[in-house]
Design a protein around this motif. Structure first.
Motif, PDB file in Angstrom:
ATOM      1  N   LEU A  49       0.925  -1.081  -0.470  1.00 36.63           N
ATOM      2  CA  LEU A  49      -0.112   0.107   0.343  1.00 36.63           C
ATOM      3  C   LEU A  49       1.018   1.293   0.262  1.00 36.63           C
ATOM      4  N   VAL A  93      -4.780   2.083  -2.759  1.00 36.14           N
ATOM      5  CA  VAL A  93      -5.797   1.188  -3.198  1.00 36.14           C
ATOM      6  C   VAL A  93      -6.917   2.270  -2.060  1.00 36.14           C
ATOM      7  N   GLN A  95      -8.905   2.899   0.810  1.00 31.46           N
ATOM      8  CA  GLN A  95      -9.280   2.167   2.550  1.00 31.46           C
ATOM      9  C   GLN A  95     -10.844   2.839   2.753  1.00 31.46           C
ATOM     10  N   THR A 147     -16.174   4.391   1.830  1.00 34.37           N
ATOM     11  CA  THR A 147     -14.322   4.189   1.044  1.00 34.37           C
ATOM     12  C   THR A 147     -13.988   5.302   0.145  1.00 34.37           C
ATOM     13  N   ASP A 149     -10.035   7.348  -1.436  1.00 32.80           N
ATOM     14  CA  ASP A 149      -8.611   7.342  -1.732  1.00 32.80           C
ATOM     15  C   ASP A 149      -7.703   8.451  -0.664  1.00 32.80           C
ATOM     16  N   ASP A 169      -8.277  -1.601   4.782  1.00 37.29           N
ATOM     17  CA  ASP A 169      -9.275  -1.263   3.624  1.00 37.29           C
ATOM     18  C   ASP A 169     -10.355  -2.494   4.163  1.00 37.29           C
ATOM     19  N   SER A 170     -11.140  -2.352   2.848  1.00 31.68           N
ATOM     20  CA  SER A 170     -12.445  -2.008   3.436  1.00 31.68           C
ATOM     21  C   SER A 170     -13.059  -3.942   4.164  1.00 31.68           C
TER      22      SER A 170
END
Length: 191
Positions: A49, A93, A95, A147, A149, A169-170
């Motif tokens: 990441l 990515v 988050q 969510t 970025d 992250d999810s």
């Protein structure tokens, strides 16, 4: 020849699926591996990441610093501005949550604005309190529920510092799109 073809297909299908798994979970950026004096913009990468730290209006407005004993919760290296700036953190990515420790140089709040692909998704604010034996307000700020970025940190205070930026992250489970890729790779191997 057929075995070689199967192997090539497996690799081309499996690797993208595994790439989505490489940065699942919780990751902390604490700046301790960064060189003191490093100025924004810079990128740190941990477990696949990447987080790119940049500032505005001065591109080099934040620097990595270390002042032992100056803060209670910002230990080791931390990121601090030299004038009133905003700090942008862009993640490679999307988050689902973020938390960080901060210090301000007066009683003003630290504000966080989160966005995904340039569209706002939420915000959060917090003010610090002065820990016993220290002279500046410190606190923690977090955001979750949508969510994102990118986050932008800002404050009316002349200076603020951050440390221990922790993101998740999810989910720690594979993304749904990676499951068919992995299943396809397994099917390719079995033939």
């Amino acid at each position: 020849m057929r075995q070689l073809l199967r192997s090539a297909v497996m690799i081309s299908v499996l690797i993208p699926g595994l790439a989505t798994l490489s940065h699942a979970g919780t990751i902390a950026f604490n700046f301790d591996a960064d060189t003191t004096g490093t100025a924004t913009p810079f990128t740190d990468t941990i477990n696949g990441l990447s987080a790119t730290f940049s500032s505005s209006p001065d591109a080099g407005g934040f620097t990595i610093n270390s002042i032992p004993g100056f803060f209670q919760s910002l230990t080791g290296n931390f990121l601090i501005d030299t004038a009133q700036e905003s700090l942008t953190i862009m993640f490679s990515v999307p988050q689902a949550s973020i938390s960080l420790d901060f210090a301000t140089f007066d009683t003003q709040m630290l504000n966080l604005s989160a966005s995904l692909l340039g569209s706002p998704v939420g915000s959060s604010s917090a003010s610090g309190t002065v820990p016993g034996g220290f002279s500046l307000p410190e606190g923690s700020l977090s955001f979750s529920g949508a969510t994102f970025d990118t986050v932008v940190l800002s404050s009316g205070t002349p200076n603020f510092a951050i440390d221990n930026v922790t993101v998740s992250d999810s989910s720690a489970a594979p993304e749904p799109s990676s499951l068919p890729l992995c299943a396809g790779a397994l099917a390719a191997v079995s033939f």
